[in-house]
Design a protein around this motif. Structure first.
Motif, PDB file in Angstrom:
ATOM      1  N   ASP A   1      36.792   6.029 -19.815  1.00 27.77           N
ATOM      2  CA  ASP A   1      37.099   6.841 -20.992  1.00 27.77           C
ATOM      3  C   ASP A   1      36.608   6.218 -22.290  1.00 27.77           C
ATOM      4  O   ASP A   1      36.770   6.822 -23.353  1.00 27.77           O
ATOM      5  N   TYR A   2      35.995   5.030 -22.237  1.00 28.59           N
ATOM      6  CA  TYR A   2      35.464   4.380 -23.436  1.00 28.59           C
ATOM      7  C   TYR A   2      33.950   4.521 -23.562  1.00 28.59           C
ATOM      8  O   TYR A   2      33.427   4.802 -24.636  1.00 28.59           O
ATOM      9  N   ALA A   3      33.227   4.250 -22.484  1.00 32.15           N
ATOM     10  CA  ALA A   3      31.763   4.219 -22.555  1.00 32.15           C
ATOM     11  C   ALA A   3      31.184   4.404 -21.162  1.00 32.15           C
ATOM     12  O   ALA A   3      31.901   4.386 -20.160  1.00 32.15           O
ATOM     13  N   ALA A   4      29.857   4.578 -21.100  1.00 35.12           N
ATOM     14  CA  ALA A   4      29.141   4.688 -19.831  1.00 35.12           C
ATOM     15  C   ALA A   4      28.028   3.650 -19.807  1.00 35.12           C
ATOM     16  O   ALA A   4      27.538   3.205 -20.865  1.00 35.12           O
ATOM     17  N   TYR A   5      27.603   3.282 -18.595  1.00 36.23           N
ATOM     18  CA  TYR A   5      26.637   2.197 -18.430  1.00 36.23           C
ATOM     19  C   TYR A   5      25.616   2.552 -17.362  1.00 36.23           C
ATOM     20  O   TYR A   5      25.837   3.429 -16.524  1.00 36.23           O
ATOM     21  N   ARG A   6      24.502   1.810 -17.396  1.00 37.83           N
ATOM     22  CA  ARG A   6      23.457   2.004 -16.407  1.00 37.83           C
ATOM     23  C   ARG A   6      22.842   0.653 -16.050  1.00 37.83           C
ATOM     24  O   ARG A   6      22.645  -0.203 -16.907  1.00 37.83           O
ATOM     25  N   ALA A   7      22.538   0.484 -14.755  1.00 35.49           N
ATOM     26  CA  ALA A   7      21.751  -0.641 -14.278  1.00 35.49           C
ATOM     27  C   ALA A   7      20.534  -0.067 -13.562  1.00 35.49           C
ATOM     28  O   ALA A   7      20.594   1.022 -12.981  1.00 35.49           O
TER      29      ALA A   7
ATOM     30  N   LYS B   1      19.326 -15.558  -5.380  1.00 35.85           N
ATOM     31  CA  LYS B   1      19.996 -14.280  -5.153  1.00 35.85           C
ATOM     32  C   LYS B   1      21.284 -14.252  -5.961  1.00 35.85           C
ATOM     33  O   LYS B   1      22.047 -15.220  -5.964  1.00 35.85           O
ATOM     34  N   GLU B   2      21.511 -13.152  -6.648  1.00 30.29           N
ATOM     35  CA  GLU B   2      22.734 -12.950  -7.413  1.00 30.29           C
ATOM     36  C   GLU B   2      23.429 -11.686  -6.918  1.00 30.29           C
ATOM     37  O   GLU B   2      22.813 -10.634  -6.810  1.00 30.29           O
ATOM     38  N   THR B   3      24.732 -11.801  -6.623  1.00 33.01           N
ATOM     39  CA  THR B   3      25.539 -10.653  -6.219  1.00 33.01           C
ATOM     40  C   THR B   3      26.591 -10.418  -7.284  1.00 33.01           C
ATOM     41  O   THR B   3      27.352 -11.333  -7.638  1.00 33.01           O
ATOM     42  N   ARG B   4      26.635  -9.199  -7.801  1.00 35.76           N
ATOM     43  CA  ARG B   4      27.591  -8.854  -8.858  1.00 35.76           C
ATOM     44  C   ARG B   4      28.578  -7.815  -8.348  1.00 35.76           C
ATOM     45  O   ARG B   4      28.174  -6.785  -7.809  1.00 35.76           O
ATOM     46  N   LEU B   5      29.845  -8.069  -8.558  1.00 30.77           N
ATOM     47  CA  LEU B   5      30.895  -7.102  -8.288  1.00 30.77           C
ATOM     48  C   LEU B   5      31.433  -6.656  -9.642  1.00 30.77           C
ATOM     49  O   LEU B   5      32.082  -7.435 -10.346  1.00 30.77           O
ATOM     50  N   ILE B   6      31.152  -5.414 -10.018  1.00 30.81           N
ATOM     51  CA  ILE B   6      31.515  -4.878 -11.333  1.00 30.81           C
ATOM     52  C   ILE B   6      32.674  -3.913 -11.168  1.00 30.81           C
ATOM     53  O   ILE B   6      32.575  -2.942 -10.411  1.00 30.81           O
ATOM     54  N   THR B   7      33.764  -4.176 -11.858  1.00 32.55           N
ATOM     55  CA  THR B   7      34.949  -3.323 -11.810  1.00 32.55           C
ATOM     56  C   THR B   7      35.220  -2.765 -13.193  1.00 32.55           C
ATOM     57  O   THR B   7      35.267  -3.519 -14.172  1.00 32.55           O
ATOM     58  N   LEU B   8      35.392  -1.453 -13.282  1.00 35.11           N
ATOM     59  CA  LEU B   8      35.728  -0.817 -14.555  1.00 35.11           C
ATOM     60  C   LEU B   8      36.943   0.070 -14.343  1.00 35.11           C
ATOM     61  O   LEU B   8      36.917   0.994 -13.529  1.00 35.11           O
ATOM     62  N   ASP B   9      38.016  -0.226 -15.080  1.00 34.98           N
ATOM     63  CA  ASP B   9      39.257   0.546 -15.014  1.00 34.98           C
ATOM     64  C   ASP B   9      39.337   1.538 -16.159  1.00 34.98           C
ATOM     65  O   ASP B   9      38.714   1.353 -17.217  1.00 34.98           O
ATOM     66  N   ALA B  10      40.122   2.569 -15.969  1.00 32.94           N
ATOM     67  CA  ALA B  10      40.447   3.474 -17.068  1.00 32.94           C
ATOM     68  C   ALA B  10      41.279   2.729 -18.107  1.00 32.94           C
ATOM     69  O   ALA B  10      42.027   1.804 -17.785  1.00 32.94           O
ATOM     70  N   GLY B  11      41.108   3.112 -19.367  1.00 35.76           N
ATOM     71  CA  GLY B  11      41.968   2.588 -20.416  1.00 35.76           C
ATOM     72  C   GLY B  11      41.579   1.256 -21.001  1.00 35.76           C
ATOM     73  O   GLY B  11      42.365   0.659 -21.737  1.00 35.76           O
ATOM     74  N   THR B  12      40.379   0.756 -20.711  1.00 37.37           N
ATOM     75  CA  THR B  12      39.933  -0.521 -21.267  1.00 37.37           C
ATOM     76  C   THR B  12      38.469  -0.422 -21.665  1.00 37.37           C
ATOM     77  O   THR B  12      37.689   0.276 -20.998  1.00 37.37           O
ATOM     78  N   PRO B  13      38.062  -1.105 -22.734  1.00 35.41           N
ATOM     79  CA  PRO B  13      36.639  -1.100 -23.086  1.00 35.41           C
ATOM     80  C   PRO B  13      35.817  -2.105 -22.289  1.00 35.41           C
ATOM     81  O   PRO B  13      34.608  -2.215 -22.509  1.00 35.41           O
ATOM     82  N   PHE B  14      36.444  -2.839 -21.353  1.00 37.49           N
ATOM     83  CA  PHE B  14      35.766  -3.962 -20.719  1.00 37.49           C
ATOM     84  C   PHE B  14      35.578  -3.799 -19.213  1.00 37.49           C
ATOM     85  O   PHE B  14      36.520  -3.495 -18.476  1.00 37.49           O
TER      86      PHE B  14
END
Length: 376
Positions: A120-126, A229-242
């Motif tokens: 609900d704050y922003a959208a992202y792209r990789a 090699k880099e492995t990223r686990l990205i978590t985005l919750d509702a209600g936070t800008p981070f």
């Protein structure tokens, strides 16, 4: 509205959750806040510690709260706790109400393998394999601005790809006016080589969407570059800008890792480096353009031994002059964890000062996390 968080008894048993008699299917979740300030945050408990679903979570006033079961066996829900206080939540049998989607993620092979996600704050792209194979050079995270709390990614890609209506123009809820290029963009990572320079990632080579709403989306991206090699686990919750990102690095000739944001002209001096965070007031791809506004980006890194600094690029890349970075020691096989995010001055944070305050507040929260326990 879709009831994503209801799971069956059979699924619960497969997860190792014990069968509980109907009369014993209740629990209490106690959340305590060590900080002298009110907090509303997503908290999580092991699903195996709760009654078999379906159940309803209510606060002390009897109001029902949304919840979600995650891919790693957690039940998450938003908890509100007063300064230096404690809050109690009851878990009892019942059919939970439908939950509005507040996060979303999707892979777009038709747009050269974009991975896009939002809350609900922003959208992202990789940027993915097809983009890398085409010779594209955008190494970090892109930012899509939002001035609404509803999901916008599906509509923007549909308009861009099918209706040929550009998402680089604001049609009432935000747009894509962030410049990534061959940099870390809005918050990516890169090992620091022995020569002190960043070893930049390229496009990701593998992807998985592990959670997809209604309250949390989790994405796994794998990058192969620089001999490692880099492995990223990205978590985005509702209600936070981070976003929360956990990284694992293998095979790099480095002893530290940077996580940061690119610095662009003409506002290259408008960055802040705190004890464990960096922030930048980005001019966007059309500085001064009518209605474009400014994008606020930043990283919070509460790992032991973290430092912050400005790192100039060996040579400018377009309008990019360097990066504001957080740097922390890294040893192979350990976890590198940090937070990053953005906002728009037409969105949830109207001023750069308020954005910097949000980063400082996040730093305090990370160093004094809320404590959660389950009573049966």
């Amino acid at each position: 509205m879709i009831n994503h968080h209801i799971f069956s008894l059979a699924a619960a048993l497969l997860m190792g959750m014990p069968y509980i008699k109907a009369e014993d299917q209740s629990a209490r979740i106690i959340v305590s806040n060590p900080l002298p300030q009110p907090r509303t945050e997503m908290v999580e408990v092991e699903a195996s510690s709760l009654p078999v679903a379906p159940f309803v979570i209510r606060d002390s006033r009897g109001s029902e709260l949304p919840w979600q079961l995650t891919h790693d066996g957690k039940v998450i829900f938003p908890a509100t706790v007063g300064p230096s206080g404690e809050a109690s939540y009851t878990v009892a049998p019942g059919k939970p109400a439908p939950v509005d989607e507040r996060v979303y993620a999707a892979f777009y092979p038709e747009r050269v393998d974009d991975m896009a996600w939002e809350n609900d704050y922003a959208a992202y792209r990789a940027y993915g394999p097809a983009f890398g194979a085409s010779g594209g050079a955008a190494y970090g995270y892109d930012v899509f601005t939002k001035s609404t709390t509803r999901p916008v990614v599906p509509e923007r890609y549909f308009k861009e790809l099918v209706q040929k209506v550009s998402y680089h123009t604001d049609h009432g809820d935000g747009m894509d006016v962030y410049d990534v290029g061959p940099t870390l963009g809005g918050g990516a990572t890169a090992p620091l080589g022995r020569d002190g320079n960043l070893i930049f990632p390229g496009a990701f080579s593998e992807w998985k969407i592990l959670d997809n709403g209604p309250l949390r989306t989790t994405i796994e991206l794998v990058y192969n570059y620089g001999g490692g090699k880099e492995t990223r686990l990205i978590t985005l919750d509702a209600g936070t800008p981070f976003n929360h990102t956990e990284c694992r690095f293998e095979g790099f000739d480095a002893d530290s890792v940077a996580a940061g944001v690119v610095i662009h002209k003409p506002t290259a001096e408008e960055y802040v480096t705190g004890a464990d965070y960096v922030a930048f007031n980005d001019p966007t791809t059309a500085p001064g353009g009518r209605g474009v506004g400014r994008i606020y980006v930043g990283v919070v890194n509460a790992q032991p031994g973290v430092t912050t600094r400005y790192m100039p690029l060996p040579a400018p890349k377009g309008k990019a002059t360097g990066h504001a970075v957080t740097v922390a020691p890294y040893s192979e096989g350990s976890e590198y964890s940090y937070y990053w995010g953005s906002s728009w001055n037409k969105g949830r944070f109207m001023t750069f000062d308020s954005w910097v305050n949000a980063l400082e507040d996040m730093s305090r929260r990370l160093r004094a996390p809320m404590k959660v326990k389950v009573e049966r």
